[in-house]
Design a protein around this motif. Structure first.
Motif, PDB file in Angstrom:
ATOM      1  N   ILE A 151       0.861  -1.181   0.000  1.00  0.00           N
ATOM      2  CA  ILE A 151       0.000   0.000   0.000  1.00  0.00           C
ATOM      3  C   ILE A 151       0.894   1.226   0.000  1.00  0.00           C
ATOM      4  O   ILE A 151       1.734   1.400   0.893  1.00  0.00           O
ATOM      5  N   GLU A 152       0.750   2.046  -1.032  1.00  0.00           N
ATOM      6  CA  GLU A 152       1.574   3.252  -1.168  1.00  0.00           C
ATOM      7  C   GLU A 152       0.845   4.460  -0.576  1.00  0.00           C
ATOM      8  O   GLU A 152      -0.369   4.546  -0.675  1.00  0.00           O
ATOM      9  N   PRO A 153       1.570   5.443  -0.014  1.00  0.00           N
ATOM     10  CA  PRO A 153       3.010   5.389   0.252  1.00  0.00           C
ATOM     11  C   PRO A 153       3.301   4.398   1.372  1.00  0.00           C
ATOM     12  O   PRO A 153       2.487   4.251   2.292  1.00  0.00           O
ATOM     13  N   VAL A 154       4.429   3.736   1.271  1.00  0.00           N
ATOM     14  CA  VAL A 154       4.735   2.689   2.243  1.00  0.00           C
ATOM     15  C   VAL A 154       5.029   3.308   3.608  1.00  0.00           C
ATOM     16  O   VAL A 154       5.537   4.430   3.711  1.00  0.00           O
ATOM     17  N   SER A 155       4.685   2.562   4.640  1.00  0.00           N
ATOM     18  CA  SER A 155       4.976   2.951   6.015  1.00  0.00           C
ATOM     19  C   SER A 155       6.117   2.078   6.519  1.00  0.00           C
ATOM     20  O   SER A 155       6.113   0.866   6.318  1.00  0.00           O
ATOM     21  N   VAL A 156       7.080   2.707   7.169  1.00  0.00           N
ATOM     22  CA  VAL A 156       8.238   1.994   7.707  1.00  0.00           C
ATOM     23  C   VAL A 156       8.384   2.353   9.185  1.00  0.00           C
ATOM     24  O   VAL A 156       8.413   3.537   9.532  1.00  0.00           O
ATOM     25  N   GLU A 157       8.464   1.348  10.036  1.00  0.00           N
ATOM     26  CA  GLU A 157       8.673   1.548  11.460  1.00  0.00           C
ATOM     27  C   GLU A 157      10.067   1.032  11.820  1.00  0.00           C
ATOM     28  O   GLU A 157      10.307  -0.182  11.814  1.00  0.00           O
ATOM     29  N   PRO A 158      11.007   1.928  12.138  1.00  0.00           N
ATOM     30  CA  PRO A 158      12.374   1.501  12.429  1.00  0.00           C
ATOM     31  C   PRO A 158      12.461   0.467  13.550  1.00  0.00           C
ATOM     32  O   PRO A 158      13.301  -0.436  13.504  1.00  0.00           O
ATOM     33  N   GLY A 159      11.598   0.581  14.556  1.00  0.00           N
ATOM     34  CA  GLY A 159      11.633  -0.393  15.648  1.00  0.00           C
ATOM     35  C   GLY A 159      11.351  -1.805  15.175  1.00  0.00           C
ATOM     36  O   GLY A 159      11.914  -2.769  15.708  1.00  0.00           O
ATOM     37  N   HIS A 160      10.475  -1.938  14.173  1.00  0.00           N
ATOM     38  CA  HIS A 160      10.181  -3.264  13.638  1.00  0.00           C
ATOM     39  C   HIS A 160      11.361  -3.811  12.836  1.00  0.00           C
ATOM     40  O   HIS A 160      11.585  -5.029  12.824  1.00  0.00           O
ATOM     41  N   GLN A 161      12.122  -2.927  12.179  1.00  0.00           N
ATOM     42  CA  GLN A 161      13.346  -3.393  11.516  1.00  0.00           C
ATOM     43  C   GLN A 161      14.265  -4.039  12.553  1.00  0.00           C
ATOM     44  O   GLN A 161      14.834  -5.104  12.333  1.00  0.00           O
ATOM     45  N   ALA A 162      14.378  -3.359  13.715  1.00  0.00           N
ATOM     46  CA  ALA A 162      15.264  -3.853  14.774  1.00  0.00           C
ATOM     47  C   ALA A 162      14.736  -5.153  15.370  1.00  0.00           C
ATOM     48  O   ALA A 162      15.518  -6.072  15.672  1.00  0.00           O
ATOM     49  N   GLU A 163      13.405  -5.267  15.539  1.00  0.00           N
ATOM     50  CA  GLU A 163      12.835  -6.515  16.068  1.00  0.00           C
ATOM     51  C   GLU A 163      13.145  -7.695  15.147  1.00  0.00           C
ATOM     52  O   GLU A 163      13.462  -8.794  15.610  1.00  0.00           O
ATOM     53  N   LEU A 191      19.136   2.147  11.850  1.00  0.00           N
ATOM     54  CA  LEU A 191      20.051   3.141  12.400  1.00  0.00           C
ATOM     55  C   LEU A 191      20.069   4.436  11.594  1.00  0.00           C
ATOM     56  O   LEU A 191      20.463   5.484  12.109  1.00  0.00           O
ATOM     57  N   ARG A 192      19.619   4.371  10.350  1.00  0.00           N
ATOM     58  CA  ARG A 192      19.487   5.611   9.564  1.00  0.00           C
ATOM     59  C   ARG A 192      18.312   6.459  10.060  1.00  0.00           C
ATOM     60  O   ARG A 192      18.220   7.634   9.720  1.00  0.00           O
ATOM     61  N   CYS A 193      17.437   5.843  10.851  1.00  0.00           N
ATOM     62  CA  CYS A 193      16.207   6.520  11.286  1.00  0.00           C
ATOM     63  C   CYS A 193      16.306   6.970  12.738  1.00  0.00           C
ATOM     64  O   CYS A 193      15.325   6.942  13.486  1.00  0.00           O
ATOM     65  N   ARG A 194      17.483   7.390  13.143  1.00  0.00           N
ATOM     66  CA  ARG A 194      17.650   7.866  14.515  1.00  0.00           C
ATOM     67  C   ARG A 194      17.321   9.349  14.611  1.00  0.00           C
ATOM     68  O   ARG A 194      17.592  10.125  13.694  1.00  0.00           O
ATOM     69  N   ASP A 195      16.767   9.726  15.743  1.00  0.00           N
ATOM     70  CA  ASP A 195      16.535  11.129  16.033  1.00  0.00           C
ATOM     71  C   ASP A 195      17.875  11.798  16.332  1.00  0.00           C
ATOM     72  O   ASP A 195      18.645  11.305  17.160  1.00  0.00           O
ATOM     73  N   ALA A 196      18.136  12.905  15.653  1.00  0.00           N
ATOM     74  CA  ALA A 196      19.458  13.544  15.766  1.00  0.00           C
ATOM     75  C   ALA A 196      19.746  13.987  17.193  1.00  0.00           C
ATOM     76  O   ALA A 196      20.894  13.932  17.660  1.00  0.00           O
ATOM     77  N   ALA A 197      18.739  14.430  17.891  1.00  0.00           N
ATOM     78  CA  ALA A 197      18.960  14.992  19.230  1.00  0.00           C
ATOM     79  C   ALA A 197      19.197  13.911  20.281  1.00  0.00           C
ATOM     80  O   ALA A 197      20.054  14.080  21.161  1.00  0.00           O
ATOM     81  N   THR A 198      18.470  12.808  20.184  1.00  0.00           N
ATOM     82  CA  THR A 198      18.518  11.805  21.258  1.00  0.00           C
ATOM     83  C   THR A 198      19.272  10.541  20.884  1.00  0.00           C
ATOM     84  O   THR A 198      19.704   9.784  21.752  1.00  0.00           O
ATOM     85  N   GLY A 199      19.415  10.281  19.582  1.00  0.00           N
ATOM     86  CA  GLY A 199      19.997   9.032  19.144  1.00  0.00           C
ATOM     87  C   GLY A 199      19.023   7.869  19.138  1.00  0.00           C
ATOM     88  O   GLY A 199      19.382   6.764  18.736  1.00  0.00           O
TER      89      GLY A 199
END
Length: 204
Positions: A151-163, A191-199
């Motif tokens: 389903i476009e636009p695709v949704s990506v959840e970085p936490g699920h990549q890590a899981e 890791l490309r989807c980290r918040d710059a301020a908090t990491g």
């Protein structure tokens, strides 16, 4: 405490309306609030049953595991692969219940050492490779049509990549199937989807 929780779950949530499977929501008193059968719920019930079974290999708990698997096979399995979101069937399809069913199958193998759970985990690994993971973009996407088209636009959840990095390592541990390339790709994406301020990883 775990056994008391299981006793309450079985008494109140398992087929209280005479239909197979576990209901979605209960009131504080244990009455049915929402009778839907939800795939995500069943993944965690299976995970819980595996955890309780690992305590003392109780035959009744193993019977509950087998009954839940029969429900998944007989009522939730989709002809397009994986499971439906629930009953009644609804869209969109999500990768998330499949990720946790993959996790539950690994937990069931660890608890029982029954090789059939390797095969069941392998079905979800195959689904991951064929439909959930975009090998070109190196991303795990979240929402799909019935036939697994994205389903476009695709949704990506970085936490699920890590899981999935963690779960693919578990799958490799129980089967010997190499998963290092996909784990490295998923981790790099996360890791490309980290918040710059908090990491920390952003939510979505």
């Amino acid at each position: 405490i775990a056994l008391k929780g299981l006793e309450h779950l079985l008494a109140c949530a398992k087929a209280p309306d005479g239909r197979p499977g576990y209901v979605h929501r209960l009131t504080p008193e244990g009455a049915v609030l929402d009778g839907r059968r939800d795939a995500y719920d069943h993944a965690f019930i299976l995970f819980a049953l595996a955890t309780v079974y690992a305590l003392d290999q109780d035959a009744q708990v193993r019977a509950e595991i087998d009954a839940l698997l029969a429900f998944l096979d007989g009522h939730l399995r989709s002809p397009h692969g994986g499971v439906h979101e629930g009953l009644p069937v609804s869209l969109p399809r999500r990768q998330n219940p499949h990720m946790h069913l993959f996790e539950a199958m690994i937990a069931c193998f660890d608890a029982t050492h029954d090789l059939s759970f390797q095969n069941r985990a392998g079905e979800f690994f195959a689904l991951f490779l064929a439909n959930l993971y975009d090998k070109q973009k190196r991303i795990l996407t979240e929402y799909f049509e019935e036939d697994w088209s994205k389903i476009e636009p695709v949704s990506v959840e970085p936490g699920h990549q890590a899981e999935w990095v963690w779960l693919l390592k578990g799958f490799e541990r129980i089967t010997g199937c190499p998963t290092g390339q996909r784990r490295a790709e998923l981790l790099a994406t996360a890791l490309r989807c980290r918040d710059a301020a908090t990491g920390c990883l952003i939510d979505e």
